[in-house]
Motif scaffolding. Structure first.
Motif, PDB file in Angstrom:
ATOM      1  N   ASP A  45       0.810  -1.226   0.000  1.00  0.00           N
ATOM      2  CA  ASP A  45       0.000   0.000   0.000  1.00  0.00           C
ATOM      3  C   ASP A  45       0.841   1.272   0.000  1.00  0.00           C
ATOM      4  OD1 ASP A  45      -2.292  -1.470  -0.062  1.00  0.00           O
ATOM      5  OD2 ASP A  45      -2.707  -1.317   2.093  1.00  0.00           O
ATOM      6  N   LEU A  46       2.120   1.172   0.317  1.00  0.00           N
ATOM      7  CA  LEU A  46       2.977   2.364   0.280  1.00  0.00           C
ATOM      8  C   LEU A  46       3.040   2.970  -1.122  1.00  0.00           C
ATOM      9  CD1 LEU A  46       6.022   1.310   2.508  1.00  0.00           C
ATOM     10  CD2 LEU A  46       4.272   3.017   3.039  1.00  0.00           C
ATOM     11  N   SER A  47       2.784   2.144  -2.130  1.00  0.00           N
ATOM     12  CA  SER A  47       2.800   2.628  -3.514  1.00  0.00           C
ATOM     13  C   SER A  47       1.407   2.956  -4.023  1.00  0.00           C
ATOM     14  CB  SER A  47       3.434   1.570  -4.428  1.00  0.00           C
ATOM     15  OG  SER A  47       4.735   1.221  -3.993  1.00  0.00           O
ATOM     16  N   GLY A  48       0.412   2.967  -3.139  1.00  0.00           N
ATOM     17  CA  GLY A  48      -0.955   3.242  -3.553  1.00  0.00           C
ATOM     18  C   GLY A  48      -1.140   4.666  -4.045  1.00  0.00           C
ATOM     19  N   LYS A  49      -2.207   4.882  -4.810  1.00  0.00           N
ATOM     20  CA  LYS A  49      -2.474   6.214  -5.360  1.00  0.00           C
ATOM     21  C   LYS A  49      -3.144   7.129  -4.355  1.00  0.00           C
ATOM     22  CE  LYS A  49      -2.851   4.616 -10.156  1.00  0.00           C
ATOM     23  NZ  LYS A  49      -3.709   4.550 -11.374  1.00  0.00           N
ATOM     24  N   ARG A  50      -3.936   6.573  -3.464  1.00  0.00           N
ATOM     25  CA  ARG A  50      -4.662   7.395  -2.484  1.00  0.00           C
ATOM     26  C   ARG A  50      -3.764   7.749  -1.320  1.00  0.00           C
ATOM     27  NH1 ARG A  50     -10.242   4.541  -1.131  1.00  0.00           N
ATOM     28  NH2 ARG A  50     -10.355   6.441   0.169  1.00  0.00           N
ATOM     29  N   ALA A  51      -3.768   9.017  -0.943  1.00  0.00           N
ATOM     30  CA  ALA A  51      -2.926   9.485   0.157  1.00  0.00           C
ATOM     31  C   ALA A  51      -3.313   8.838   1.477  1.00  0.00           C
ATOM     32  CB  ALA A  51      -3.013  11.006   0.271  1.00  0.00           C
ATOM     33  N   SER A  52      -4.623   8.597   1.669  1.00  0.00           N
ATOM     34  CA  SER A  52      -5.075   7.990   2.929  1.00  0.00           C
ATOM     35  C   SER A  52      -4.569   6.559   3.070  1.00  0.00           C
ATOM     36  CB  SER A  52      -6.598   8.014   2.995  1.00  0.00           C
ATOM     37  OG  SER A  52      -7.161   7.299   1.894  1.00  0.00           O
ATOM     38  N   VAL A  53      -4.496   5.838   1.948  1.00  0.00           N
ATOM     39  CA  VAL A  53      -3.979   4.467   1.974  1.00  0.00           C
ATOM     40  C   VAL A  53      -2.494   4.459   2.316  1.00  0.00           C
ATOM     41  CG1 VAL A  53      -3.555   2.412   0.564  1.00  0.00           C
ATOM     42  CG2 VAL A  53      -5.721   3.640   0.349  1.00  0.00           C
ATOM     43  N   ARG A  54      -1.745   5.359   1.716  1.00  0.00           N
ATOM     44  CA  ARG A  54      -0.312   5.445   2.021  1.00  0.00           C
ATOM     45  C   ARG A  54      -0.078   5.874   3.468  1.00  0.00           C
ATOM     46  NH1 ARG A  54      -0.383   8.384  -2.862  1.00  0.00           N
ATOM     47  NH2 ARG A  54       0.114  10.290  -1.708  1.00  0.00           N
ATOM     48  N   GLU A  55      -0.914   6.766   3.956  1.00  0.00           N
ATOM     49  CA  GLU A  55      -0.794   7.224   5.340  1.00  0.00           C
ATOM     50  C   GLU A  55      -1.006   6.074   6.329  1.00  0.00           C
ATOM     51  OE1 GLU A  55      -0.652   9.593   8.811  1.00  0.00           O
ATOM     52  OE2 GLU A  55      -0.054  10.075   6.763  1.00  0.00           O
ATOM     53  N   GLU A  56      -2.045   5.294   6.083  1.00  0.00           N
ATOM     54  CA  GLU A  56      -2.316   4.142   6.950  1.00  0.00           C
ATOM     55  C   GLU A  56      -1.177   3.130   6.884  1.00  0.00           C
ATOM     56  OE1 GLU A  56      -5.726   0.680   7.651  1.00  0.00           O
ATOM     57  OE2 GLU A  56      -5.797   1.989   5.886  1.00  0.00           O
ATOM     58  N   ALA A  57      -0.628   2.911   5.700  1.00  0.00           N
ATOM     59  CA  ALA A  57       0.466   1.954   5.542  1.00  0.00           C
ATOM     60  C   ALA A  57       1.700   2.409   6.304  1.00  0.00           C
ATOM     61  CB  ALA A  57       0.790   1.778   4.059  1.00  0.00           C
ATOM     62  N   TYR A  83      14.271   3.132  -0.177  1.00  0.00           N
ATOM     63  CA  TYR A  83      14.106   4.000  -1.353  1.00  0.00           C
ATOM     64  C   TYR A  83      12.721   4.650  -1.375  1.00  0.00           C
ATOM     65  CZ  TYR A  83      18.529   2.730  -3.503  1.00  0.00           C
ATOM     66  OH  TYR A  83      19.866   2.587  -3.762  1.00  0.00           O
ATOM     67  N   GLN A  84      11.699   3.915  -0.952  1.00  0.00           N
ATOM     68  CA  GLN A  84      10.374   4.519  -0.884  1.00  0.00           C
ATOM     69  C   GLN A  84      10.329   5.645   0.146  1.00  0.00           C
ATOM     70  OE1 GLN A  84       8.003   0.918  -0.239  1.00  0.00           O
ATOM     71  NE2 GLN A  84       7.023   1.221  -2.223  1.00  0.00           N
ATOM     72  N   CYS A  85      10.963   5.423   1.278  1.00  0.00           N
ATOM     73  CA  CYS A  85      10.983   6.448   2.325  1.00  0.00           C
ATOM     74  C   CYS A  85      11.811   7.661   1.898  1.00  0.00           C
ATOM     75  CB  CYS A  85      11.528   5.855   3.622  1.00  0.00           C
ATOM     76  SG  CYS A  85      10.416   4.666   4.410  1.00  0.00           S
ATOM     77  N   LEU A  86      12.900   7.433   1.194  1.00  0.00           N
ATOM     78  CA  LEU A  86      13.683   8.557   0.685  1.00  0.00           C
ATOM     79  C   LEU A  86      12.861   9.383  -0.300  1.00  0.00           C
ATOM     80  CD1 LEU A  86      17.211   6.950   0.142  1.00  0.00           C
ATOM     81  CD2 LEU A  86      16.557   8.647   1.858  1.00  0.00           C
ATOM     82  N   HIS A  87      12.024   8.723  -1.070  1.00  0.00           N
ATOM     83  CA  HIS A  87      11.141   9.446  -1.993  1.00  0.00           C
ATOM     84  C   HIS A  87      10.173  10.328  -1.214  1.00  0.00           C
ATOM     85  CE1 HIS A  87       8.636  10.249  -5.501  1.00  0.00           C
ATOM     86  NE2 HIS A  87       7.579   9.885  -4.773  1.00  0.00           N
ATOM     87  N   PHE A  88       9.613   9.797  -0.112  1.00  0.00           N
ATOM     88  CA  PHE A  88       8.711  10.598   0.714  1.00  0.00           C
ATOM     89  C   PHE A  88       9.446  11.786   1.335  1.00  0.00           C
ATOM     90  CE2 PHE A  88       6.243   6.467   1.284  1.00  0.00           C
ATOM     91  CZ  PHE A  88       5.244   6.855   0.402  1.00  0.00           C
ATOM     92  N   ILE A  89      10.697  11.577   1.727  1.00  0.00           N
ATOM     93  CA  ILE A  89      11.466  12.666   2.331  1.00  0.00           C
ATOM     94  C   ILE A  89      11.717  13.781   1.315  1.00  0.00           C
ATOM     95  CG2 ILE A  89      13.727  13.276   3.279  1.00  0.00           C
ATOM     96  CD1 ILE A  89      13.770  10.607   4.695  1.00  0.00           C
ATOM     97  N   LYS A  90      11.980  13.413   0.075  1.00  0.00           N
ATOM     98  CA  LYS A  90      12.294  14.406  -0.952  1.00  0.00           C
ATOM     99  C   LYS A  90      11.053  15.153  -1.438  1.00  0.00           C
ATOM    100  CE  LYS A  90      16.255  11.828  -2.807  1.00  0.00           C
ATOM    101  NZ  LYS A  90      16.788  11.097  -3.985  1.00  0.00           N
ATOM    102  N   LYS A  91       9.960  14.410  -1.656  1.00  0.00           N
ATOM    103  CA  LYS A  91       8.815  15.012  -2.324  1.00  0.00           C
ATOM    104  C   LYS A  91       7.514  14.913  -1.546  1.00  0.00           C
ATOM    105  CE  LYS A  91      10.752  14.079  -6.914  1.00  0.00           C
ATOM    106  NZ  LYS A  91      10.513  13.502  -8.265  1.00  0.00           N
ATOM    107  N   GLY A  92       7.548  14.376  -0.366  1.00  0.00           N
ATOM    108  CA  GLY A  92       6.318  14.175   0.384  1.00  0.00           C
ATOM    109  C   GLY A  92       5.922  15.369   1.216  1.00  0.00           C
ATOM    110  N   SER A  93       4.763  15.252   1.829  1.00  0.00           N
ATOM    111  CA  SER A  93       4.267  16.282   2.741  1.00  0.00           C
ATOM    112  C   SER A  93       5.060  16.244   4.042  1.00  0.00           C
ATOM    113  CB  SER A  93       2.782  16.032   3.018  1.00  0.00           C
ATOM    114  OG  SER A  93       2.616  14.799   3.721  1.00  0.00           O
ATOM    115  N   PRO A  94       4.895  17.258   4.902  1.00  0.00           N
ATOM    116  CA  PRO A  94       5.610  17.232   6.196  1.00  0.00           C
ATOM    117  C   PRO A  94       5.354  15.966   7.007  1.00  0.00           C
ATOM    118  CG  PRO A  94       4.714  19.412   5.794  1.00  0.00           C
ATOM    119  CD  PRO A  94       4.203  18.538   4.685  1.00  0.00           C
ATOM    120  N   THR A  95       4.107  15.487   7.001  1.00  0.00           N
ATOM    121  CA  THR A  95       3.805  14.252   7.737  1.00  0.00           C
ATOM    122  C   THR A  95       4.505  13.056   7.116  1.00  0.00           C
ATOM    123  OG1 THR A  95       1.637  15.123   8.382  1.00  0.00           O
ATOM    124  CG2 THR A  95       1.958  12.735   8.529  1.00  0.00           C
ATOM    125  N   GLU A  96       4.498  12.980   5.804  1.00  0.00           N
ATOM    126  CA  GLU A  96       5.181  11.885   5.118  1.00  0.00           C
ATOM    127  C   GLU A  96       6.681  11.916   5.396  1.00  0.00           C
ATOM    128  OE1 GLU A  96       2.348  11.182   1.192  1.00  0.00           O
ATOM    129  OE2 GLU A  96       3.945  12.672   1.120  1.00  0.00           O
TER     130      GLU A  96
END
Length: 450
Positions: A45-57, A83-96
């Motif tokens: 689910d970390l690769s899901g399209k919905r932000a709520s799904v990724r948040e829960e994951a 690598y997925q977490c590094l992507h969130f750090i670079k381009k994600g929201s503050p919570t991500e």
């Protein structure tokens, strides 16, 4: 006719499923629950399209790695998760960014693969040098991630010291960090909140605790003692505590010449001035409250640093983990425990101390085994008693005249194995008595208290 029946008969059809309109049917449908999701499902689910799904994951994985040692999951998915977490750090929201940074730190402290955690160290450092620190609000989580990954992933003191130098240039801005990491020079400013400066000093001290003093560079840390001594007079208690711990580590390293350009006599004078500062600070608070006490560990950094500088010895302290006492005899151990406990929280820290092999190596801690009742007794899973009897072989002919000898042999074997006075019976009795005593102690003795 069918339409009227569907409209009046209290039934309706949707996607081939016949549903009743009564309240009971609705309640049954509402209470229906599908199969529980596994940790691997949340990983997908970390690769899901919905932000709520990724948040829960992310939240689920973060909680799972904090409160459980998901060793198999981490080893199988380590590289992809990083690598997925590094992507969130670079381009994600503050919570991500916050959650992703924390997950990377947890992955680094759980995996037992030296190659994987060192690769994570390199990837995190490169990513941060390309502009990973985007928000002042999330600087604390980013710093925690970088520090933990370096602690577990750096392969030598040079790699650790390079991150220390990066942190030092953020604490006390200079020109070196701007040349080596131009994108980071404007991310953290000296005028930031005391909480940010405290986090940076704590991270620097945490890494310093892993390096022998003789391995440190002679040119990177000049003026550090003076800088930290100036912070002692800060009105912020946590900032003062961080400075006291840093100074204690510096003096414990027995390499003062690398942290000050002064002579030995001047260093003695500098030490005396620090002692006076600490005495003055502690006298201001008096008995009204404990100065510089960490709310989680209850550790009084200012008072302990004063005692250390005066006596030259680090007083032994201890913390209770799972009913066992962990003795802390050096400032390095105290700083490491405090930092990791802040990073994991109390419950997470206890869990990792009891089950994480990396933590056992860091603190030289061997947890005691627990049985089903939670008692700390080393009860073997299986015990056996064997007795070897030597009976010489005598060549005889199989004739009827030897029947008395055969009967006598069987009688002798029965006497040696089944008689109450036999060695085997006595050994069996001792074993049963031992197991009975252990069972009694299990019911009376329970020393595990989380």
């Amino acid at each position: 006719m069918d339409k009227r029946r569907n409209r009046k008969g209290g039934q309706r059809s949707r996607r081939g499923i016949l549903l009743d309109d009564d309240d009971d049917a609705r309640g049954d449908l509402h209470n229906f629950r599908g199969p529980c999701k596994t940790l691997h499902d949340y990983f997908i689910d970390l690769s899901g399209k919905r932000a709520s799904v990724r948040e829960e994951a992310r939240s689920t994985i973060l909680k799972a790695l904090t409160l459980n040692i998901e060793q198999k999951f981490v080893e199988l998915n380590f590289v992809t998760l990083v690598y997925q977490c590094l992507h969130f750090i670079k381009k994600g929201s503050p919570t991500e960014m916050k959650q992703a940074a924390h997950i990377i730190g947890l992955l680094s402290m759980i995996t037992t693969s030296v190659e994987k955690v060192h690769e994570a160290y390199e990837d995190v450092l490169i990513s941060l040098s390309q502009g990973g620190l985007k928000s002042k609000l999330k600087t604390l989580e980013i710093l925690g991630c970088l520090t933990v990954v370096t602690f577990f992933g750096a392969s030598n003191s040079d790699e650790t010291e390079s991150v220390m130098k990066l942190l030092w240039d953020l604490i006390n801005p200079g020109t070196d960090s701007i040349d080596r990491f131009p994108s980071m020079s404007h991310q953290i400013e000296r005028k930031d909140s005391p909480a940010v400066l405290t986090a940076m000093i704590s991270a620097w001290s945490f890494l310093l605790s892993t390096i022998d003093g003789w391995r440190l560079s002679h040119k990177n840390w000049q003026g550090a003692i003076t800088y930290f001594s100036n912070i002692i007079d800060s009105n912020n208690e946590e900032l003062c505590a961080a400075a006291c711990e840093a100074l204690a580590l510096v003096f414990e390293s027995n390499s003062l010449e690398k942290f000050s350009s002064a002579t030995k006599d001047s260093n003695k004078e500098l030490k005396d001035n620090i002692i006076k500062q600490l005495r003055s600070r502690l006298s201001k608070t008096g008995n009204e409250r404990i100065s510089s006490q960490d709310p989680r560990t209850g550790f009084n950094s200012a008072l302990a640093a004063l005692d250390f500088l005066e006596d030259g010895k680090c007083a032994n302290t201890h913390v209770t983990i799972g009913g066992q006492k962990l003795i802390l005899s050096t400032w390095s151990q105290k700083v490491q425990l405090k930092f990791l406990k802040h990073f994991l929280g109390n419950d997470g820290f206890v869990k990792h101390m009891m089950e994480n092999e990396n933590f056992h190596n860091v603190f030289d801690f061997v947890p005691k085994r627990r049985n089903a009742w939670g008692n700390v007794l080393y009860v073997p899973e299986r015990e056996e008693v064997t007795i070897s009897l030597f009976r010489p072989m005598v060549a005889r002919h199989n004739d009827c005249s030897l029947l008395p000898f055969l009967t006598r042999g069987k009688h002798l074997a029965k006497k040696k194995t089944m008689s109450p006075n036999s060695h085997l019976s006595k050994a069996r009795t001792q074993l049963l008595k031992k197991q009975r005593d252990l069972l009694i102690k299990e019911r009376e003795f329970d020393c595990f208290d989380y």
